[in-house]
Design an enzyme around this catalytic site. Structure first.
Site, mmCIF file in Angstrom:
data_model
loop_
_atom_site.group_PDB
_atom_site.id
_atom_site.type_symbol
_atom_site.label_atom_id
_atom_site.label_comp_id
_atom_site.label_asym_id
_atom_site.label_seq_id
_atom_site.Cartn_x
_atom_site.Cartn_y
_atom_site.Cartn_z
ATOM 1 N N CYS A 2 0.815 -1.215 0.000
ATOM 2 C CA CYS A 2 0.000 0.000 0.000
ATOM 3 C C CYS A 2 0.852 1.269 0.000
ATOM 4 O O CYS A 2 1.979 1.267 0.500
ATOM 5 C CB CYS A 2 -0.876 0.027 1.242
ATOM 6 S SG CYS A 2 -1.835 -1.461 1.478
ATOM 7 N N ARG A 27 4.743 0.539 -5.981
ATOM 8 C CA ARG A 27 4.675 -0.308 -4.798
ATOM 9 C C ARG A 27 3.693 -1.469 -4.984
ATOM 10 O O ARG A 27 3.715 -2.429 -4.220
ATOM 11 C CB ARG A 27 4.256 0.524 -3.582
ATOM 12 C CG ARG A 27 5.263 1.591 -3.228
ATOM 13 C CD ARG A 27 4.726 2.528 -2.184
ATOM 14 N NE ARG A 27 4.548 1.904 -0.887
ATOM 15 C CZ ARG A 27 5.492 1.757 0.004
ATOM 16 N NH1 ARG A 27 6.697 2.195 -0.245
ATOM 17 N NH2 ARG A 27 5.266 1.185 1.166
ATOM 18 N N TRP A 76 -3.044 -2.629 -1.603
ATOM 19 C CA TRP A 76 -2.631 -3.954 -2.065
ATOM 20 C C TRP A 76 -3.315 -4.921 -1.105
ATOM 21 O O TRP A 76 -2.967 -4.981 0.071
ATOM 22 C CB TRP A 76 -1.116 -4.068 -1.989
ATOM 23 C CG TRP A 76 -0.532 -5.291 -2.626
ATOM 24 C CD1 TRP A 76 -0.228 -5.463 -3.940
ATOM 25 C CD2 TRP A 76 -0.141 -6.500 -1.967
ATOM 26 N NE1 TRP A 76 0.315 -6.711 -4.141
ATOM 27 C CE2 TRP A 76 0.379 -7.362 -2.955
ATOM 28 C CE3 TRP A 76 -0.190 -6.944 -0.654
ATOM 29 C CZ2 TRP A 76 0.852 -8.642 -2.655
ATOM 30 C CZ3 TRP A 76 0.277 -8.222 -0.353
ATOM 31 C CH2 TRP A 76 0.795 -9.048 -1.360
ATOM 32 N N ASN A 102 -1.342 1.599 5.971
ATOM 33 C CA ASN A 102 -0.459 0.659 5.284
ATOM 34 C C ASN A 102 0.092 -0.276 6.349
ATOM 35 O O ASN A 102 0.592 0.193 7.366
ATOM 36 C CB ASN A 102 0.671 1.449 4.597
ATOM 37 C CG ASN A 102 1.765 0.555 4.056
ATOM 38 O OD1 ASN A 102 1.568 -0.648 3.890
ATOM 39 N ND2 ASN A 102 2.920 1.140 3.792
ATOM 40 N N GLY A 103 -0.016 -1.574 6.130
ATOM 41 C CA GLY A 103 0.499 -2.532 7.120
ATOM 42 C C GLY A 103 -0.561 -3.567 7.441
ATOM 43 O O GLY A 103 -1.550 -3.718 6.705
ATOM 44 N N GLU A 484 19.021 -15.803 -9.656
ATOM 45 C CA GLU A 484 18.536 -14.432 -9.869
ATOM 46 C C GLU A 484 17.917 -14.296 -11.266
ATOM 47 O O GLU A 484 16.862 -13.677 -11.431
ATOM 48 C CB GLU A 484 19.686 -13.426 -9.675
ATOM 49 C CG GLU A 484 19.367 -11.992 -10.025
ATOM 50 C CD GLU A 484 18.217 -11.365 -9.225
ATOM 51 O OE1 GLU A 484 17.749 -11.979 -8.253
ATOM 52 O OE2 GLU A 484 17.780 -10.270 -9.604
ATOM 53 N N LYS A 488 14.051 -13.210 -12.073
ATOM 54 C CA LYS A 488 13.779 -12.044 -12.915
ATOM 55 C C LYS A 488 12.822 -12.442 -14.041
ATOM 56 O O LYS A 488 11.859 -11.759 -14.313
ATOM 57 C CB LYS A 488 15.109 -11.531 -13.493
ATOM 58 C CG LYS A 488 15.202 -10.078 -13.755
ATOM 59 C CD LYS A 488 15.721 -9.274 -12.600
ATOM 60 C CE LYS A 488 14.875 -9.380 -11.382
ATOM 61 N NZ LYS A 488 15.449 -8.856 -10.192
ATOM 62 N N GLU A 491 9.228 -13.274 -12.599
ATOM 63 C CA GLU A 491 8.407 -12.215 -12.010
ATOM 64 C C GLU A 491 7.845 -11.244 -13.038
ATOM 65 O O GLU A 491 6.770 -10.705 -12.825
ATOM 66 C CB GLU A 491 9.143 -11.486 -10.878
ATOM 67 C CG GLU A 491 10.251 -10.545 -11.269
ATOM 68 C CD GLU A 491 10.827 -9.795 -10.056
ATOM 69 O OE1 GLU A 491 12.038 -9.584 -10.038
ATOM 70 O OE2 GLU A 491 10.078 -9.408 -9.152
ATOM 71 N N HIS A 507 19.664 -35.335 -10.786
ATOM 72 C CA HIS A 507 19.120 -36.009 -9.606
ATOM 73 C C HIS A 507 17.600 -35.883 -9.544
ATOM 74 O O HIS A 507 17.017 -35.996 -8.477
ATOM 75 C CB HIS A 507 19.779 -35.447 -8.335
ATOM 76 C CG HIS A 507 21.253 -35.739 -8.287
ATOM 77 N ND1 HIS A 507 21.751 -36.998 -8.036
ATOM 78 C CD2 HIS A 507 22.331 -34.953 -8.532
ATOM 79 C CE1 HIS A 507 23.074 -36.972 -8.094
ATOM 80 N NE2 HIS A 507 23.456 -35.739 -8.411
ATOM 81 N N LYS A 606 6.612 -3.676 -4.611
ATOM 82 C CA LYS A 606 8.032 -3.341 -4.562
ATOM 83 C C LYS A 606 8.608 -3.590 -3.168
ATOM 84 O O LYS A 606 9.691 -4.125 -3.019
ATOM 85 C CB LYS A 606 8.215 -1.867 -4.955
ATOM 86 C CG LYS A 606 9.658 -1.369 -4.904
ATOM 87 C CD LYS A 606 10.479 -1.999 -6.000
ATOM 88 C CE LYS A 606 11.910 -1.514 -6.015
ATOM 89 N NZ LYS A 606 12.786 -2.452 -6.749
#
Ligand code: M6R
Length: 611
Positions: A2, A27, A76, A102-103, A484, A488, A491, A507, A606
């Protein structure tokens, strides 16, 4: 997650708030809302599901909402689906108390039940409506906003940046935060509040970073800070040195592409800040040479890409400084009961400095009496302030959800720390130490050269855009880059991908290789090339389409591999800084080709300020 913006002062609030919220779009959010109060305190609320544009259209860019004081929010979803009803701001029944948050309020269920027993009803599924009505309850009980806010803080568990309008206090915003970011700005024209600096940087560079449980009163006349006992406290403003353009696209199609191209500069800034005239100076970290010599082991923790930096660093630190290193995913580490000797140094890596799990891991370690060092990009963030020492990376504001330049700056931070440790512990010969330092200063131009692969990578991406599965494999540092690269790709392109230590494929996972499966091999570690090539050949024999990213001089790469991309030579410890650039470009172009929202990938935020 948020985003919050608030303004009170000498101009219409809603357009300022909407403008600020657009700067926080990165965000991640799924609905938005704004509340504005007029001269007599009457509060108007408008909310909408979806992008800010919908809210902008409803309010004619905020012009339809008249009033000089207001708060706004991008949500969010956590508690309750994304909908207009669940969107913030939330209010009490009389619409005399209106709040954005927010939270996460962790004990919202017992609080809700308590309020219901006292006659409150609820129209949404959100914890924020509970928070708002809790403030209402204490305001009605004590008749005073500061008291209501401090009682709120005493009764909730969880994280919050909460901004509240009271009808009885026109022109004033009351706010409080704990474990969720909130910055305050002030100019002659009024006072601003936001989740992050870019939202208000256009209006002021004088920023106050708030601490947990600071209560803030914003009015046209200024900003006043209080502690939970409602005693006034003094805070110093920080003058932000970077300008608003740094957080704008500046002609680039996406923030991600801009940030990818900023990497030579970012790496140069971070290297040059700590390494001048051939001297490595980490005195800013306040870690004495005696202390560095005496460290028993290093634990690195972080989430997502920050964790991946830790994986690279493990190889570099162990090899150069000959010190035991373990790397831990913060969301796991925080719940473990690690056996500690007290001689560990815990390094927490975080771009935002607000990632909930990384912050919790840091606190856990501090409680255990272990020394902590944060590698953080955002000035004044929670992790930066709570760690014993801070290494600030010089990446500037990173807006794209997919991190690129912050990852690169974090790598540099780890290289510099590894070099320092290697030197003070006598693990590296003088000549090689000098070579490594020199090599670091050459990285920016080598990154620039790697960026020149852009067109080749773009073409390759256009040929690969229909792939359903992509495997990245490598050994050692090449494996660290693989994880990484895979993140990338996933996402932002939404293509399924796996990263595997090349030797581990057989394996189990090799059974997934089919005709045409794309396998990308990373081949920069001289001693490991032959081994990884064998693993790639094994996948090619099972129908894989094999492409490799190799250093200029890497030998022994079979011609039958479909594609070979070459990156400049560097010291083997620093190859991640070059290899990752090509992989970022690959993910970027695939995402663009597939028509995705590159900077704001679906479901992602973010700064992940919830567990
Ligand atoms: O702000 P942080 O560095 O603590 O964030 C950690 C992760 O959420 C972050 O790296 C995430 O994995 C990125 N979106 C990856 O591009």
């Amino acid at each position: 997650m948020c985003g919050i913006v608030g303004f009170t002062g000498g101009k219409q609030a809603a357009p300022v708030i909407l403008d600020g919220l657009t700067k926080l779009e990165y965000r991640g959010y799924d609905s938005a809302g704004v509340a504005v109060s007029d001269k007599d305190g009457t509060i108007d609320i408008v909310k909408a599901k979806g992008k800010l544009k919908v809210l902008g259209d409803l309010t004619d860019g905020g012009k339809k909402l008249k009033g000089l004081c207001g708060i706004g929010h991008t949500r969010w979803a956590t508690h309750g689906e994304p909908s207009e009803n669940n969107a913030h701001p939330h209010c009490n029944d009389e619409k005399t108390i209106v709040a954005v948050h927010n939270g996460i309020i962790e004990n919202f269920t017992p609080l809700k039940e308590k309020l219901m027993r006292r006659g409150y009803t609820f129209y949404s599924e959100t914890d924020t409506e509970v928070a708002t009505k809790l403030v209402d309850y204490y305001y009605k009980k004590y008749g005073e906003p500061l008291r209501a806010i401090s009682e709120f803080a005493l009764h909730v568990r969880g994280s919050y940046a909460l901004a509240v309008l009271f009808k009885d206090y026109p022109g004033k915003i009351f706010a409080i935060r704990k474990d969720s970011p909130m910055v305050i700005g002030y100019t002659d024209g009024g006072a601003y509040l936001a989740s992050d600096v870019p939202a208000i940087l256009k209006y002021t560079r004088n920023i106050y970073y708030t601490d947990n449980h600071d209560i803030v009163l914003l009015s046209e006349k200024g900003v006043t800070f209080y502690n939970l006992d409602r005693e006034e406290i003094k805070k110093d403003a920080t003058v932000i040195s970077w300008d608003a353009e740094a957080a704008e696209k500046g002609g680039w199609e996406h923030f991600m592409l801009k940030e990818i191209h900023e990497q030579p500069e970012v790496v140069k800034n971070t290297v040059n800040y700590f390494l001048h005239d051939g001297k490595l100076d980490l005195s800013e970290l306040n870690l004495s040479e005696e202390y560095l010599k005496d460290i028993g082991s290093i634990i690195i923790t972080g989430c997502g890409s920050a964790y991946h930096v830790g994986v690279v660093a493990q190889y570099v630190l162990e090899d150069l400084a000959r010190i035991p290193v373990r790397v831990e995913i913060a969301s796991e580490f925080r719940y473990r009961k690690p056996v500690l000797s007290g001689k560990e140094l815990v390094i927490v890596i975080s771009q935002s400095g607000e990632t909930a799990d990384s912050l919790a891991a840091l606190r856990e370690m501090k409680q255990n009496g272990v020394k902590t060092l944060a590698i953080v990009n955002v000035l004044g963030s929670s992790i930066a302030r709570e760690a014993d020492s801070v290494f600030y990376t010089k990446a500037g504001p990173e807006i794209s959800v997919a991190t690129t330049k912050a990852y690169s700056a974090q790598l540099i931070a780890m290289y510099l720390i590894a070099l320092k440790l290697a030197k003070v512990r006598g693990a590296v010969a003088g000549e090689y130490y000098a070579t490594l330092k020199k090599e670091l200063t050459l990285l920016p131009e080598k990154i620039e050269k790697t960026l020149a692969l852009k067109e080749e990578v773009q073409k390759f991406a256009s040929q690969m855009m229909d792939k359903k599965d992509v495997f990245f494999i490598g050994r050692g540092i090449d494996y660290a880059v693989s994880i990484e690269s895979s993140l990338k790709l996933k996402e932002i392109s939404y293509i399924h991908s796996e990263a595997y230590a090349a030797g581990e494929l057989k394996h189990g996972t090799i059974s997934l290789i089919e005709d045409g499966t794309l396998v990308l091999g990373i081949l920069t570690q001289k001693n490991l090339i032959e081994k990884t090539v064998s693993n790639l050949v094994e996948t090619a024999s099972r129908g894989a389409y094999v492409a490799v990213l190799a250093s200029e001089k890497a030998e022994g790469i079979p011609e039958k591999f479909e594609r070979i991309f070459r990156i400049p030579e560097t010291d083997e410890h620093f190859f991640a800084s070059l290899a990752v650039i090509a992989m970022q470009l690959f993910a970027y172009y695939l995402s663009v080709l597939r028509g995705n929202d590159v900077d704001k990938p679906r479901n992602l935020a973010k700064s992940v300020t919830v567990e």
